[in-house]
Design an enzyme around this catalytic site. Sequence first.
Site, short mmCIF file in Angstrom:
data_model
loop_
_atom_site.label_atom_id
_atom_site.label_comp_id
_atom_site.label_asym_id
_atom_site.label_seq_id
_atom_site.Cartn_x
_atom_site.Cartn_y
_atom_site.Cartn_z
N CYS A 1 -18.58 -43.46 66.56
CA CYS A 1 -18.85 -44.68 67.34
C CYS A 1 -18.24 -44.67 68.73
CB CYS A 1 -18.37 -45.90 66.56
SG CYS A 1 -19.38 -46.14 65.08
N ARG B 1 -15.11 -50.87 60.02
CA ARG B 1 -14.39 -49.64 60.36
C ARG B 1 -14.44 -48.72 59.15
NH1 ARG B 1 -8.86 -52.43 60.87
NH2 ARG B 1 -9.92 -53.60 59.25
N GLU B 2 -14.79 -47.45 59.37
CA GLU B 2 -14.75 -46.51 58.26
C GLU B 2 -13.32 -46.46 57.74
OE1 GLU B 2 -16.50 -42.75 59.36
OE2 GLU B 2 -18.31 -43.75 60.06
N LEU C 1 -2.24 -49.64 69.58
CA LEU C 1 -1.33 -49.19 70.63
C LEU C 1 -0.68 -47.86 70.30
CD1 LEU C 1 0.54 -52.48 71.69
CD2 LEU C 1 -1.42 -51.38 72.78
N LYS D 1 -30.20 -37.22 49.32
CA LYS D 1 -29.31 -38.38 49.29
C LYS D 1 -29.84 -39.44 48.34
CE LYS D 1 -27.17 -39.49 53.30
NZ LYS D 1 -26.89 -40.05 54.62
N THR E 1 -25.98 -49.74 66.37
CA THR E 1 -25.46 -50.05 67.70
C THR E 1 -26.50 -49.62 68.72
OG1 THR E 1 -23.24 -49.69 66.86
CG2 THR E 1 -23.52 -49.64 69.27
N VAL F 1 -23.05 -47.02 57.37
CA VAL F 1 -23.29 -48.46 57.54
C VAL F 1 -24.29 -48.97 56.51
CG1 VAL F 1 -24.30 -50.18 59.10
CG2 VAL F 1 -22.65 -48.53 59.97
N LYS G 1 -10.18 -39.88 61.42
CA LYS G 1 -9.09 -40.81 61.13
C LYS G 1 -8.87 -40.82 59.63
CE LYS G 1 -11.74 -45.09 60.77
NZ LYS G 1 -11.85 -46.46 61.20
N GLY H 1 -12.06 -40.30 68.05
CA GLY H 1 -13.23 -39.51 67.69
C GLY H 1 -14.17 -40.38 66.89
#
Length: 437
Positions: A261, A152-153, A251, A35, A121, A11, A322, A258
């Site tokens: 989040c 969304r990633e 749907l 990093k 969040t 994020v 995903k 997974g």
Amino acid sequence: MKITVVGTGYVGLVTGTCFAETGNDVTCVDIDVNKVSKLSAGQITIYEPGLEKLFERNLKEERLHFTTNLAEGIQDAQVIFLALPTPPGEDGSADLSYILKVADQLGVLLKDYKVIVDKSTVPVGTADKVHAAIAKNAKVEFDVVSNPEFLREGVAVEDFMKPDRVVIGTSSERARKVMGDLYAPFVRQGNPIIYMDEKSAELTKYAANSFLATKISFMNEIAILCEKLGADVDMVRRGIGSDDRIGKRFLFPGIGYGGSCFPKDVQALVKSSQEVQYAFRILDAVMDVNEKQKLFLLPKISNYYKGNLKGKHFALWGLAFKPNTDDIREAPALYIIDALVKEGATVSVFDPEAMPNVKGVIGEKVTYADNQYTALENADALIIATEWSVFRTPDFDKITSSLKEKVVFDGRNLFDVPRMQELGFFYESVGRKPSTI
Ligand SMILES: NC(=O)c1ccc[n+]([C@@H]2O[C@H](COP(=O)([O-])OP(=O)(O)OC[C@H]3O[C@@H](n4cnc5c(N)ncnc54)[C@H](O)[C@@H]3O)[C@@H](O)[C@H]2O)c1
């Protein structure tokens, strides 16, 4: 505007880069030295489509800076975003320690008015807690705003640059004006900035993620019922999705949600409900269904091999939770691997982006293939766990010649059942009749 983003993960890096892209001067702060040194040297640390180009441009044009030093990072900022982790604590509630620790530090460091923004969040009431933590030491005025992130990633840059809506929770007129100016370039097409109080903004994020998780678990249960009743979930999905009140998205049945989040946010909302003596029963069921769904393919695999997986070798396509991300947090693939290995099977995996992250977590528990086809060599069957586009139209001749037997267990319904039948595969998917050899 001068902006600081504290926490430079999925994020934070997207937020920082996209604000720089609209002309702001952005400093990203992270405690991870490795990093920060990579990012400062122009090396991007996450895979996110479209991000690298923006990152490189804004770094080169000196609108994007990285540091591990919070004091230095915030000194000129008008707005400080907190994009810090809020992982589940032992009891499932959101762990606020990362955020409150930084809030404590900010109290000492603030030298002039700043807007501090919760982008993480966080449960209802966190803006008040952050305010109190800063106020303990602060000698200047400041405001704390809740601005939950809905990206969304996988499509994070697009989501950030053209959000469906921006939610801003604040009771301060001064902060509202600053936030409105900052987000104006992102809502030029008319999507709304929705202003509300801090608590409603905090709950909006949990409500959104919990609703989406509910949609997924609902369809997964419909898929189970389809198999038991002899219906086809693809047909049912299309049949209900054409109803505007339901909508076509979210749907698709599969092997569970997974990521970083949905699992933690549903759990945290259940916990928040319990804290006010309310049992959110639907969400208990959503979590329960999802836990079982991650291993949905296992009984099918086990049945095929008559309960004996010892010595079997599987190819597994897809590790990320995903497609289009390298994020493997709570990825169903990892649960499947674990279950197969416990049964005495071996696994060869391929994922376009997530293999280094998986290697970091499970090491040599599996073998890592160079591409999707080498993963198949000498495998008894192929298992599909993530719906990457490259898996959608594979070379079935190569699959046939590499696998010992033409057997595919597909957790994401990538292929047409009649076509798999025609090609002579034993093919099991989710909520549809299997094709047989
Ligand atoms: N990942 C998503 O898709 C997504 C979407 C919307 C909202 N969120 C929420 O945003 C928040 C951040 O999520 P993420 O996925 O970016 O997490 P992440 O783990 O990828 O990144 C968090 C970063 O914070 C850094 N950090 C930890 N403590 C720090 C400190 N004291 N000072 C500076 N940096 C510190 C870590 O090193 C890490 O780089 C979470 O609350 C998450 O629920 C995530």
